[in-house]
Write a protein that holds these residues in place. Structure first.
Motif, PDB file in Angstrom:
ATOM      1  N   TYR A 162      37.516 -41.176 -10.515  1.00  0.00           N
ATOM      2  CA  TYR A 162      37.271 -39.886  -9.867  1.00  0.00           C
ATOM      3  C   TYR A 162      36.563 -40.082  -8.529  1.00  0.00           C
ATOM      4  O   TYR A 162      36.860 -39.385  -7.559  1.00  0.00           O
ATOM      5  N   ASN A 181      39.066 -40.997  -6.053  1.00  0.00           N
ATOM      6  CA  ASN A 181      39.850 -39.827  -5.646  1.00  0.00           C
ATOM      7  C   ASN A 181      39.095 -38.949  -4.651  1.00  0.00           C
ATOM      8  O   ASN A 181      39.671 -38.456  -3.683  1.00  0.00           O
ATOM      9  N   LEU A 223      38.058 -27.873  -3.513  1.00  0.00           N
ATOM     10  CA  LEU A 223      38.082 -27.442  -4.923  1.00  0.00           C
ATOM     11  C   LEU A 223      38.325 -28.632  -5.845  1.00  0.00           C
ATOM     12  O   LEU A 223      37.654 -28.790  -6.870  1.00  0.00           O
ATOM     13  N   PHE A 224      39.286 -29.472  -5.469  1.00  0.00           N
ATOM     14  CA  PHE A 224      39.589 -30.629  -6.311  1.00  0.00           C
ATOM     15  C   PHE A 224      38.434 -31.631  -6.296  1.00  0.00           C
ATOM     16  O   PHE A 224      38.139 -32.264  -7.299  1.00  0.00           O
ATOM     17  N   LYS A 260      35.914 -30.217  -8.593  1.00  0.00           N
ATOM     18  CA  LYS A 260      36.398 -30.397  -9.963  1.00  0.00           C
ATOM     19  C   LYS A 260      36.223 -31.849 -10.413  1.00  0.00           C
ATOM     20  O   LYS A 260      35.806 -32.130 -11.532  1.00  0.00           O
ATOM     21  N   ASN A 261      36.517 -32.800  -9.506  1.00  0.00           N
ATOM     22  CA  ASN A 261      36.341 -34.212  -9.852  1.00  0.00           C
ATOM     23  C   ASN A 261      34.881 -34.522 -10.174  1.00  0.00           C
ATOM     24  O   ASN A 261      34.588 -35.261 -11.119  1.00  0.00           O
ATOM     25  N   ARG A 294      34.078 -33.195 -13.549  1.00  0.00           N
ATOM     26  CA  ARG A 294      34.616 -34.075 -14.602  1.00  0.00           C
ATOM     27  C   ARG A 294      33.756 -35.324 -14.757  1.00  0.00           C
ATOM     28  O   ARG A 294      33.575 -35.836 -15.862  1.00  0.00           O
TER      29      ARG A 294
END
Lengths: 232, 232
Positions: free
Chosen positions: A95, A98, A183-184, A187-188, A191
């Motif tokens: 993550y 990413n 947003l991602f 979210k990462n 997580r």
């Protein structure tokens, strides 16, 4: 030939090293987003290979340990927990990679949004990661339970960020692409926090032989609407 | 008392059962999104508890197996792979639950977008899941490698969906909330595909004793821009 105690302690330091490396990777990825630091982003991406290599080293060491010693009861639970924890750490590193990659895309977009919130989330994730790795090293079930509980704060920031980013998108369609990446990223990070709580659960179980007794408090538990992803 | 062979075969059927259950869960979640079927969504959410229970059963069985038998070489690799695969399946089930929950939110929004693409992604994920579980049952490294390669198609649909959803958001700000949920649903499906490739890697390693020789082809490898998340 090493004693079994020495081998267990080597396994513990492999996990601790891996945890420290992932923690640094998260810090680099957060700096990449916050400061548009392409150099930090590249280091975070590169670190992922080392993390993956450490995971493989853990697995091979554990397989050898299981084959040569026949560990029982708590030792066995501890070793199985180490195997699962190395998998969780690898996932967190993934993550982070990413996030770092998305930061490189963001650097080309005009996106002055939400970076404070993301920086704050990243700090909390790093802190939880550090605490949970310490709890592993000390076999401290209570400390693990504390990390598990404190994930709620990360979820709360995530939910606030989600709403904030949606409003920027609604205000101006030109913000949509960059806010989607943000947003991602958020979210990462959320997580990553979840994976730290998974590690906390594994430490608790390895130490006590039974699962954590409570249901985890959920940030923004009121609804799924804000986009919060739940872990059981 | 059972023979070791019988126990290994029991472990294999635990994993196969878990795989079948997760496959059904993915099908339910996809139906929930495609047909706004709240009943299917609730079943998918409920199934998650059974999946979690099966994961715990696997882990406990494996710990007992390691303690009582002292499996070596390929048996040991196979057992460690089963432990890791049960973790991956649990994760896929978790994503399916998340998709189902988001479908309930979407049902209250006007979102006629992208459901064909999402349905298609879900079908491919189910297919890969089925194939990879079959490969596990048969210990078939080549079949596992085929699943691993075919994840590219899922990534390709994800990247196309990502672009499609961004355009709907840009066209009309009222689409932003629903399209964001659809983006996360698509991302969850893409991650499920990644976890199926992880399982494929584990099967290959358990069977051959060495990692898959190739780098995985990436859908839309040209750029990170469309929001594709990469696994090493």
């Amino acid at each position: 030939m090493k004693t079994f105690e020495q081998e267990l302690s080597h396994l513990s330091s492999l996990i601790t090293d891996m945890g420290g490396m992932v923690e640094r990777q998260v810090a680099l990825a957060a700096a990449a987003v916050r400061e548009r630091d392409a150099d930090a982003a590249e280091q975070a991406v590169k670190a992922d290979r080392e993390v993956d290599a450490l995971e493989r080293e853990c697995e091979q060491f554990i397989i050898r340990l299981l084959a040569l010693r026949q560990p029982l009861a708590q030792d066995l639970r501890q070793i199985v927990a180490a195997l699962k924890i190395s998998g969780e750490l690898e996932r967190i590193g993934d993550y982070a990679k990413n996030v770092a990659k998305r930061s490189l895309v963001l650097a080309h977009l005009d996106a002055p949004f939400a970076t404070a919130g993301i920086g704050h989330m990243a700090e909390l994730v790093q802190e939880n990661l550090k605490e949970v790795i310490d709890a592993f090293g000390a076999g401290d079930a209570e400390k693990a339970a504390a990390v598990w509980r404190s994930d709620e704060a990360i979820d709360d920031i995530y939910n606030a960020l989600f709403r904030e980013l949606i409003t920027y998108m609604m205000e101006d369609a030109r913000n949509i692409t960059s806010c989607t990446h943000l947003l991602f990223i958020a979210k990462n990070l959320e997580r990553m926090g979840d994976h730290a709580t998974n590690i906390a659960e594994m430490i608790y179980y390895a130490a006590r032989g039974e699962p954590l007794p409570e249901d985890r408090p959920k940030g923004g538990a009121a609804g799924y609407a804000p986009g919060a992803e739940e872990r059981p």
